[in-house]
Design a protein around this motif. Sequence first.
Motif, short mmCIF file in Angstrom:
data_model
loop_
_atom_site.label_atom_id
_atom_site.label_comp_id
_atom_site.label_asym_id
_atom_site.label_seq_id
_atom_site.Cartn_x
_atom_site.Cartn_y
_atom_site.Cartn_z
N THR A 98 25.07 33.37 43.29
CA THR A 98 24.70 34.16 44.45
C THR A 98 25.46 35.48 44.49
OG1 THR A 98 24.38 32.10 45.70
CG2 THR A 98 24.57 34.12 46.98
N LYS A 99 24.76 36.54 44.91
CA LYS A 99 25.39 37.82 45.18
C LYS A 99 25.19 38.12 46.66
CE LYS A 99 25.75 42.57 43.83
NZ LYS A 99 25.49 43.58 42.83
N SER A 100 26.29 38.30 47.38
CA SER A 100 26.25 38.54 48.83
C SER A 100 26.94 39.85 49.14
CB SER A 100 26.97 37.42 49.57
OG SER A 100 26.46 36.16 49.22
N HIS A 101 26.36 40.63 50.05
CA HIS A 101 27.01 41.88 50.44
C HIS A 101 26.49 42.36 51.79
CE1 HIS A 101 23.28 43.16 48.46
NE2 HIS A 101 23.32 44.20 49.25
N PHE A 102 27.30 43.21 52.44
CA PHE A 102 26.86 43.88 53.65
C PHE A 102 25.83 44.93 53.27
CE2 PHE A 102 30.96 42.34 55.27
CZ PHE A 102 30.54 41.78 56.46
N THR A 103 24.80 45.12 54.09
CA THR A 103 23.77 46.10 53.77
C THR A 103 24.10 47.49 54.28
OG1 THR A 103 22.52 45.52 55.75
CG2 THR A 103 21.95 44.37 53.70
N ALA A 113 33.50 38.42 52.70
CA ALA A 113 34.54 37.40 52.53
C ALA A 113 33.98 35.98 52.63
CB ALA A 113 35.64 37.59 53.58
N LEU A 114 34.53 35.10 51.83
CA LEU A 114 34.25 33.67 51.81
C LEU A 114 32.83 33.32 51.37
CD1 LEU A 114 36.16 32.63 55.05
CD2 LEU A 114 37.00 32.70 52.71
N ALA A 115 32.07 34.27 50.86
CA ALA A 115 30.73 33.98 50.33
C ALA A 115 30.87 33.59 48.86
CB ALA A 115 29.82 35.19 50.48
N PRO A 116 30.62 32.34 48.52
CA PRO A 116 30.80 31.91 47.13
C PRO A 116 29.82 32.58 46.18
CG PRO A 116 29.78 30.17 48.41
CD PRO A 116 30.15 31.26 49.37
N ARG A 137 33.23 25.00 43.96
CA ARG A 137 32.77 26.30 44.42
C ARG A 137 33.53 27.33 43.63
NH1 ARG A 137 33.74 29.06 50.22
NH2 ARG A 137 35.60 29.78 49.18
N GLY A 138 32.84 28.30 43.08
CA GLY A 138 33.47 29.35 42.30
C GLY A 138 34.26 30.30 43.16
N PRO A 139 34.72 31.39 42.59
CA PRO A 139 35.55 32.35 43.33
C PRO A 139 34.78 33.01 44.46
CG PRO A 139 34.87 33.27 41.23
CD PRO A 139 34.45 31.83 41.23
N ALA A 140 35.50 33.35 45.51
CA ALA A 140 34.94 34.07 46.65
C ALA A 140 36.01 35.04 47.14
CB ALA A 140 34.55 33.10 47.77
N LEU A 141 35.57 36.17 47.68
CA LEU A 141 36.52 37.14 48.23
C LEU A 141 37.23 36.53 49.43
CD1 LEU A 141 34.25 40.31 48.20
CD2 LEU A 141 36.07 39.75 46.60
N LEU A 142 38.51 36.77 49.55
CA LEU A 142 39.26 36.28 50.70
C LEU A 142 39.28 37.28 51.84
CD1 LEU A 142 42.24 34.51 48.96
CD2 LEU A 142 40.17 33.51 49.90
N ARG A 143 38.82 38.47 51.58
CA ARG A 143 38.72 39.48 52.62
C ARG A 143 37.49 40.33 52.35
NH1 ARG A 143 42.59 44.17 50.82
NH2 ARG A 143 42.64 43.71 48.63
N ASP A 144 37.09 41.09 53.35
CA ASP A 144 35.87 41.89 53.24
C ASP A 144 36.13 43.19 52.49
OD1 ASP A 144 34.35 40.08 54.58
OD2 ASP A 144 34.69 40.97 56.54
N ARG A 145 36.68 43.08 51.29
CA ARG A 145 36.88 44.26 50.47
C ARG A 145 36.65 43.86 49.03
NH1 ARG A 145 38.05 49.11 50.72
NH2 ARG A 145 38.79 49.13 52.82
#
Length: 151
Positions: A98-103, A113-116, A137-145
Amino acid sequence: MNYGHGFHSNDVRGVFAQPAVTPLARAKGEEVGTRARLFDRWDLAAALWQLDLASETVWNGDDGTTGVSAPTNRRGVEMETRYEVTPWLAADLALSFTKSHFTTDMENGGGLALAPKRTWAGGLFGASCARARCRTRGPALLRDRRPARDG
């Protein structure tokens, strides 16, 4: 092939916050996939999907609560397989990427953050309900950066 509009329930505590926020965010999703059964014992499935949320619930560590944030987009692929090793023993494996991001431009590289980014689960199970499973669960950002190299 599927397409739909609906709602995603955000944290209900937002209803009681000042100012109050709606607990339901508009969601739009679509997917396309396929499924097959081979040799009367091997099942395969794959799907490409996308989900757009009108707002995202994010963790605010300073306040110790969640809050409503900007819209997000998630895209991914999911694959699963199940193989009947014997009439009483089967093995399965499910993978997702999965690729997750703010639009909107959050000046953070779009990191969510926290989106695997990937997950998997697999195991063995028998006809007598015996089961051995493993999930990760693979790596996920721990913060929104998002780091620049994560692009």
